[in-house]
Scaffold this motif. Structure first.
Motif, PDB file in Angstrom:
ATOM      1  N   LEU A 233      97.402  18.027  20.048  1.00  0.00           N
ATOM      2  CA  LEU A 233      97.455  16.810  20.837  1.00  0.00           C
ATOM      3  C   LEU A 233      96.162  16.574  21.625  1.00  0.00           C
ATOM      4  N   GLY A 234      95.715  17.582  22.358  1.00  0.00           N
ATOM      5  CA  GLY A 234      94.542  17.394  23.203  1.00  0.00           C
ATOM      6  C   GLY A 234      94.862  16.529  24.399  1.00  0.00           C
ATOM      7  N   PRO A 235      93.921  16.174  25.245  1.00  0.00           N
ATOM      8  CA  PRO A 235      92.503  16.567  25.181  1.00  0.00           C
ATOM      9  C   PRO A 235      92.302  18.040  25.534  1.00  0.00           C
ATOM     10  N   LEU A 236      91.061  18.487  25.348  1.00  0.00           N
ATOM     11  CA  LEU A 236      90.697  19.824  25.799  1.00  0.00           C
ATOM     12  C   LEU A 236      90.724  19.819  27.325  1.00  0.00           C
ATOM     13  N   ASN A 237      91.019  20.953  27.922  1.00  0.00           N
ATOM     14  CA  ASN A 237      91.060  20.986  29.382  1.00  0.00           C
ATOM     15  C   ASN A 237      89.776  21.539  29.993  1.00  0.00           C
ATOM     16  N   VAL A 238      88.668  21.397  29.246  1.00  0.00           N
ATOM     17  CA  VAL A 238      87.349  21.806  29.752  1.00  0.00           C
ATOM     18  C   VAL A 238      86.337  20.733  29.347  1.00  0.00           C
ATOM     19  N   PRO A 239      85.545  20.244  30.287  1.00  0.00           N
ATOM     20  CA  PRO A 239      84.533  19.244  29.912  1.00  0.00           C
ATOM     21  C   PRO A 239      83.345  19.880  29.196  1.00  0.00           C
ATOM     22  N   PRO A 240      82.549  19.074  28.511  1.00  0.00           N
ATOM     23  CA  PRO A 240      81.425  19.639  27.752  1.00  0.00           C
ATOM     24  C   PRO A 240      80.242  20.050  28.628  1.00  0.00           C
ATOM     25  N   SER A 241      79.385  20.878  28.052  1.00  0.00           N
ATOM     26  CA  SER A 241      78.160  21.350  28.723  1.00  0.00           C
ATOM     27  C   SER A 241      77.042  20.331  28.507  1.00  0.00           C
ATOM     28  N   PRO A 242      75.875  20.585  29.079  1.00  0.00           N
ATOM     29  CA  PRO A 242      74.741  19.666  28.848  1.00  0.00           C
ATOM     30  C   PRO A 242      74.345  19.518  27.377  1.00  0.00           C
TER      31      PRO A 242
END
Ligand SMILES: Cc1cc2nc3c(=O)[nH]c(=O)nc-3n(C[C@H](O)[C@H](O)[C@H](O)COP(=O)(O)O)c2cc1C
Length: 461
Positions: A233-242
């Motif tokens: 299902l998502g979303p991931l519970n971690v935002p992306p890095s630079p």
């Protein structure tokens, strides 16, 4: 990859500062700056060699952290950590050799070791190996995205589909799917991970202490993925890095593996070590990447290399003499390794005869084909895997090896080497204190980082 031209201005992106010599005959077209990675494959670093350093202790992360700092000081692009999720019992149908020689036993979790190494460094990339066959995609996406974010965008993922039936049984599976089917499943897996990694749009994190809003709910999306093998299902519970998402590495060498690598990987690794074979592999990956709609220059092909750097001519002679008669105990350790990666019990065959033609593997097919090529005996196959055959390239003083690496890259066309060998202070020291300075004098490798993320190191030239 940058083709460095004679007289090019120093300091420009991808340009070799100490501008190189062009061969007037035209046989050499130019000099390439190239990338360096370090391959960590040993369970206990240096075990079985006189360079094992007991002072470090094998059960703390101190050695890995110190060596990561050394490699960072030398400007390496990344360190890649191998994995296998089982103690093999293939050679001689027993775990004996594996435990005695510390071959894949113990094997620390590479994602955890990557965290320790990332915490001790600030620029070098760290690439743990993780398998699509056993890890749920959400778990893997979250784990790598967390490492990537916390390291400031320096994490990669070496994608493997695994070749170990034993490992499959450690994860509750009766065995592995067939070789090509594993890649089909992995295609879907990686597409799903990419969707999860981008489930937070750029700018989703506000972290606004005035309004008290951490993240913008309109910029974080479910992935609603439903495929033939996975449903998330998502979303991931971690935002992306630079760097947006972890860098992807892969080492497929069979036709199906190459297609997979060319479709997804930013770094493609090859075990072949003779320039025409590396060139053929690289040309093929670049062709396939173009077919997949990708810019071939964004895919870096790195050839596995086991340079042996000697301080002087005498040391070179001593090492060459050793290669003439590698002790049986070492041969055995490498045969056990070969058994582990192919799933074939090499103890069943005569050491000094070629592997019977009908012996095949559901494991690393490409690697097996390369090792047995030219009618190699079983002993030669093990020594070839260990890079301990008399015709092994890159044995010499730092100057000699630097010249050889330059020549190989000139023939291949780029992109760099994945240097393998024990992660011991002595061995890493020879690379960072002798080889890299020699390569820098030739303007072949970076003399410092211009950027912060792993992706930007790779795309610098
Ligand atoms: C440099 C290098 C590193 C690799 N690391 C791993 C690893 O850590 N774990 C693993 O299961 N396989 C590893 N492999 C095996 C590859 O993932 C792949 O199975 C192998 O190269 C054969 O390709 P093929 O499966 O397309 O025949 C590695 C291969 C190479 C050349």
């Amino acid at each position: 990859m940058a083709r460095v031209r004679h007289g090019a201005k120093a300091g420009r992106r991808g340009i070799c500062p100490s501008a190189p010599r062009l061969d007037q005959t035209g046989s050499r077209k130019g000099i390439f700056m190239f990338h360096l990675g370090w391959f960590v494959y040993e369970a206990i670093q240096g075990w079985g060699s006189p360079e094992f350093d007991p002072a470090y202790g094998w059960s703390t992360p101190r050695l890995h952290q110190d060596m990561a700092r050394k490699l960072e000081g030398a400007g390496f692009d990344f360190i890649l950590l191998e994995d296998l999720s089982a103690i093999p019992d293939i050679y001689g149908a027993s775990r004996a050799v594996y435990l005695r020689e510390a071959v894949h036993a113990p094997k620390f979790d590479p994602a955890v070791m990557a965290g320790f190494m990332a915490a001790a460094t600030s620029r070098i990339g760290i690439i743990p190996t993780l398998t699509t066959s056993f890890y749920p995609p959400f778990l893997l996406s979250r784990l790598t995205q967390t490492l990537d974010l916390m390291s400031g965008g320096r994490i990669g993922w070496n994608i493997v589909t695994s070749s170990s039936e034993l490992a499959a049984r450690n994860f509750g599976m009766p065995g592995l799917p067939e070789h090509d089917e594993r890649y089909d499943i992995a295609d879907e897996y990686v597409e799903l991970c990419k969707a999860l990694w981008r489930s937070w749009e750029p700018g989703a994190v506000l972290a606004d202490t005035i309004t008290g809003v951490f993240a913008d709910q309109d910029k974080v999306h479910a992935v609603d993925f439903s495929g033939a093998h996975y449903s998330v299902l998502g979303p991931l519970n971690v935002p992306p890095s630079p760097q947006g998402r972890p860098v992807l590495a892969q080492a497929g060498s069979s036709p199906r593996g190459r297609r997979f690598a060319a479709r997804h990987a930013d770094i493609v690794l090859t075990p072949v070590n003779h320039p025409p074979a590396i060139k053929a592999f690289r040309d093929d990956i670049r062709r396939l990447a173009a077919e997949e709609g990708r810019d071939p220059d964004s895919v870096k092909v790195m050839a596995l290399a086991f340079p042996h750097i000697c301080r002087d001519k005498k040391e070179v002679e001593q090492f060459r003499a050793y290669l003439q008669a590698v002790p049986d105990r070492r041969v055995l350790a490498w045969l056990a390794q070969l058994s582990a990666i192919t799933g074939i019990d090499m103890a069943r065959f005569d050491l000094d005869e070629p592997l019977p033609a009908d012996v095949d593997t559901n494991g690393s097919k490409g690697t097996l084909d390369w090792l047995r090529s030219g009618n190699a005996t079983v002993r030669q196959m093990a020594l070839r895997l260990a890079r301990l055959t008399p015709d092994t390239p890159m044995i010499g003083t730092a100057e000699q090896v630097a010249a050889e690496m330059e020549e190989v890259m000139a023939q291949v066309g780029g992109d760099g080497f994945l240097i393998a060998g024990p992660l011991t202070p002595a061995n890493v020291g020879r690379a960072t204190e002798l080889l890299v300075p020699a390569l820098r004098r030739r303007g072949l490798v970076r003399d410092g980082y211009r950027h912060d993320t792993l992706k930007s190191h790779l795309l610098e030239y």
